[in-house]
Enzyme design. Structure first.
Site, mmCIF file in Angstrom:
data_model
loop_
_atom_site.group_PDB
_atom_site.id
_atom_site.type_symbol
_atom_site.label_atom_id
_atom_site.label_comp_id
_atom_site.label_asym_id
_atom_site.label_seq_id
_atom_site.Cartn_x
_atom_site.Cartn_y
_atom_site.Cartn_z
ATOM 1 N N LYS A 75 0.632 -6.028 -20.040
ATOM 2 C CA LYS A 75 0.809 -6.624 -18.705
ATOM 3 C C LYS A 75 -0.279 -7.661 -18.423
ATOM 4 C CE LYS A 75 2.814 -7.119 -14.796
ATOM 5 N NZ LYS A 75 4.001 -7.973 -14.890
ATOM 6 N N GLU A 104 11.351 -12.173 -24.484
ATOM 7 C CA GLU A 104 10.326 -11.130 -24.499
ATOM 8 C C GLU A 104 10.886 -9.723 -24.323
ATOM 9 O OE1 GLU A 104 7.363 -11.194 -21.371
ATOM 10 O OE2 GLU A 104 8.805 -11.985 -19.938
ATOM 11 N N TRP A 111 -3.753 -1.736 -1.287
ATOM 12 C CA TRP A 111 -3.640 -2.946 -2.109
ATOM 13 C C TRP A 111 -3.982 -4.057 -1.135
ATOM 14 C CZ3 TRP A 111 -2.645 -4.170 -7.113
ATOM 15 C CH2 TRP A 111 -2.175 -5.456 -7.397
ATOM 16 N N LYS A 137 12.090 -14.779 -20.475
ATOM 17 C CA LYS A 137 12.515 -13.412 -20.136
ATOM 18 C C LYS A 137 13.410 -12.851 -21.242
ATOM 19 C CE LYS A 137 10.230 -12.635 -17.696
ATOM 20 N NZ LYS A 137 9.211 -13.387 -17.079
ATOM 21 N N HIS A 167 17.218 -35.150 -28.640
ATOM 22 C CA HIS A 167 16.229 -35.745 -29.549
ATOM 23 C C HIS A 167 15.846 -34.759 -30.647
ATOM 24 C CE1 HIS A 167 15.880 -39.232 -26.973
ATOM 25 N NE2 HIS A 167 15.832 -38.404 -25.939
ATOM 26 N N ARG A 213 1.639 1.888 -6.034
ATOM 27 C CA ARG A 213 1.844 0.890 -4.979
ATOM 28 C C ARG A 213 0.566 0.118 -4.651
ATOM 29 N NH1 ARG A 213 6.328 1.334 -1.912
ATOM 30 N NH2 ARG A 213 5.236 0.299 -0.230
ATOM 31 N N CYS A 235 0.859 -1.188 0.000
ATOM 32 C CA CYS A 235 0.000 0.000 0.000
ATOM 33 C C CYS A 235 0.896 1.240 0.000
ATOM 34 C CB CYS A 235 -0.850 0.029 1.247
ATOM 35 S SG CYS A 235 -1.748 -1.499 1.519
ATOM 36 N N ASN A 247 0.957 0.082 6.015
ATOM 37 C CA ASN A 247 1.396 -0.711 4.872
ATOM 38 C C ASN A 247 2.172 -1.888 5.432
ATOM 39 O OD1 ASN A 247 2.588 -1.694 2.511
ATOM 40 N ND2 ASN A 247 4.249 -0.201 2.622
ATOM 41 N N GLY A 248 1.763 -3.106 5.077
ATOM 42 C CA GLY A 248 2.460 -4.289 5.578
ATOM 43 C C GLY A 248 1.467 -5.364 5.974
ATOM 44 N N GLU A 264 11.733 -20.326 -17.895
ATOM 45 C CA GLU A 264 11.447 -18.942 -17.500
ATOM 46 C C GLU A 264 12.591 -18.014 -17.936
ATOM 47 O OE1 GLU A 264 8.987 -17.373 -16.809
ATOM 48 O OE2 GLU A 264 9.627 -15.562 -15.775
#
Ligand code: F6R
Length: 607
Positions: free
Chosen positions: A602, A486, A75, A483, A502, A28, A2, A101-102, A479
């Site tokens: 996104k 992209e 958030w 990265k 193979h 945030r 937050c 926040n937390g 992954e």
């Protein structure tokens, strides 16, 4: 994640400044907003769910009177995003207000204790306990700072809090542990905020508040004290010469790099998830006839890794499936005994949601793992867990991937415990290692970033890369390849290493770069053979190895070391970090903007 903002002004009204400060912190979090000001022995509060502009349009946040106030953009972590859960939260008498926040880990115990003592709660948040704890101590005659300090000592978890009270109407008291908090000083004002950008247009004179400190803000000044013994801590303000754009990224050139560096903090947050939701999800997995792990892109790679975790720890066979293929591949066989664990950072990916829809129609149980409370996935899943990564701005997923892995490994571990499949000693060892993961990731970034930067310079001209791993490391390899492709636009190939012979091996010629992810697990011996196969054909070997792995070091042209002694099921979390950094620096070398890769969004809300 937050955002909090507060100000003590000598001359003007606080509310419009608070709204403007929160607006600069909106990145945030943005599911609810609220402000409180202190004026003529009253608190004036406005709050609601929605983005700042929406809430302002509805309630006019600017007309709260008074020169002192605090605000919050939320958030959601505990409690859905609706008005009662929006901050600020007050005590029983509405004489003090808190923004936070937390995550307060022990809020359940504290709440029970406070309810027993007669406190009435109005929200489902963890934050509200802080207001009531401070209220208790003020009743004993403590000052606001002393009472906030006493309350802070009772809190377990992470917090940055700001408090205002009618008892000391010209002050804001803040405290922090593991959540950011900074103070800005000007001639006629003092500000507190989660991040510098919130007040940067107003002042560049900044006091950084450290973990375990409390700060009393009044009259364009601040006084810092230690929470542990309330002793004063002298600290001079610093002058920050960041542009507002740099400040938003906390001095990092791109959000992606900031988010890679944020991973230790985010991983710590994933270790503080609410037990009851993890437990509920584990119960559903335990009862399931068959389990599918469904997602797209990076989240799919988390599912792939999770399938190894569930199998190795809980002896549960799961099927990782790419969401856009799920209906074709399994749509007709899914039934009331099927459980679909859907993983989606945004909770809004169209392909993923279509899996949910089709599975629900066939009476399957849908479970969700997401980063966005209030997203479609949280509304349609039977049970969901929030991965607590905070908003991710960079288009390429980084911190959200490692958080997903952390949550999934916790689920696998719980299920293993429930099913009695792993010995107590092994569970304790894994839990201990999981606790160490944030620190391990911190160490990797600190020790390896410069080396990765140099590797990006060395390999910048290469037109294609191979990424290989065996077992669970194949998920990290995939992954790493995603990265690089992209954001640096370098065509790349990833395979489980055993499969490379193979077919794909025919691509290898002298100098072809092959990245191997090879922690020292059960696959180590075979991956050494795969490296030799590639090396014999002239490949340049770049390996991600455990410290002191002399065997692979000797076979590699370049290597990146991660700390040794990691349990296999957790190894993708640290192993992927150098690959994220590699992709980032390759993008920079190739002149690409890592935050805004072409053709990508996104959240992919079309099928
Ligand atoms: C890659 C990336 C995408 C997402 C994918 C799924 O860096 O970000 O591959 O992982 O679009 O998104 P979510 O997890 O929001 O469903």
């Amino acid at each position: 994640m937050c955002g909090i903002f507060g100000c003590v002004l000598k001359r003007s009204e606080a509310a419009p400044l608070i709204r403007a400060g929160l607006k600069r912190l909106e990145y945030r979090g943005y599911d609810s907003v609220g402000e409180v000001t202190v004026h003529q022995r009253r608190l004036f509060i406005k709050k609601d769910s929605g983005k700042i502009d929406e809430v302002h349009k509805l309630h006019n946040l600017d007309d709260l009177p008074g020169r002192v106030g605090i605000g919050h953009t939320r958030w959601a972590t505990h409690g859905a995003p609706y008005q009662a859960n929006a901050h600020p939260h007050t005590d029983c008498q509405e004489e003090l207000a808190v923004v936070h926040n937390g995550i307060i880990e022990n809020f359940g115990e504290l709440k029970a204790e406070l309810v027993e003592a007669g406190h009435a709660f109005r929200s489902k948040t963890d934050t509200e306990v802080i207001a009531h704890l401070i209220e208790e101590r003020l009743k004993e005659g403590l000052t606001l700072a002393e009472a906030a300090c006493a309350a802070a000592k009772r809190l377990e978890g992470s917090y940055a809090i700001a408090v205002v009270s009618l008892k000391e109407p010209d002050k804001i008291v803040c405290a922090r542990k593991e959540s950011p908090l900074v103070v800005g000083l000007a001639d006629d004002a003092a500000y507190c905020a989660s991040d510098i950008p919130a007040f940067l247009p107003l002042t560049n004179k900044v006091v950084i508040v450290e973990d375990g400190e409390l700060v009393i803000i009044s009259d364009a000044e601040c006084e810092i004290r230690k929470i542990s013994d309330f002793k004063k801590v002298p600290r001079e303000p610093e002058i920050i010469d960041w542009s507002p754009e740099m400040a938003e990224k906390q001095g990092y050139p791109h959000f992606m790099l900031k988010e890679i560096h944020e991973q230790p903090l985010r991983l710590r947050n994933t270790l503080r998830l609410q037990e009851q939701y993890l437990e509920l999800m584990t119960t559903f997995l335990d009862r399931a006839g068959e389990v599918f792990l469904v997602a797209c892109g990076t989240s799919y790679h988390a599912c792939l890794a999770a399938s190894y975790m569930f199998s190795k720890l809980a002896l549960l066979a799961t099927h990782p499936v790419i969401a856009s293929e799920f209906v074709e591949q399994h749509g007709r066989s899914v039934n009331i005994d099927s459980t679909i664990l859907v993983v989606s950072q945004s909770g809004e990916t169209a392909d993923t949601l279509s899996t949910v829809e089709s599975s629900r129609q066939r009476a399957a149980t849908v479970l969700g793992l997401t980063n966005v409370i209030g997203s479609t996935l949280t509304r349609v899943a039977r049970v969901y867990v929030c991965q607590q990564s905070g908003p991710e701005i960079g288009v390429a997923a980084t911190k959200t991937f490692t958080s997903q892995l952390s949550v999934l490994s916790q689920l696998a571990l719980r299920l293993a415990k429930k099913r009695g499949k792993v010995s107590h000693v092994e569970i304790e060892e894994l839990e201990e290692k999981l606790e160490q993961i944030p620190e391990i990731v911190e160490t990797i970034i600190r020790l390896q970033e410069d080396k990765v930067k140099r590797l990006a310079k060395k390999y910048r001209g290469k037109r294609c890369f191979f990424f290989l791993g065996r077992g669970i490391s194949s998920a990290a390899a995939m992954e790493g390849r995603l990265k690089l492709m992209e954001i640096a636009y370098i065509p790349s190939i990833a395979y489980p290493a055993g499969e490379s012979k193979h077919g794909p091996i025919s691509l290898i010629e002298k100098g072809f770069p092959v990245v191997f992810v090879c922690p020292k697990d059960e696959t180590h011996k075979t991956i050494v053979s795969n490296i030799m196969e590639m090396k014999a054909r002239g490949a340049s070997i770049i390996s991600v190895i455990e410290e002191g792995d002399e065997k692979i070091k000797a076979l590699s042209d370049d290597y990146i070391e991660i700390p040794k002694g990691l349990p296999e099921v957790l190894s993708p979390i640290p192993a992927v970090v150098p690959l994220q950094l590699f992709a980032y620096y390759m993008a920079i070398e190739n002149g690409c903007d890592p935050d805004k890769p072409r053709n990508l969004a996104k959240s992919v809300t079309v099928k």
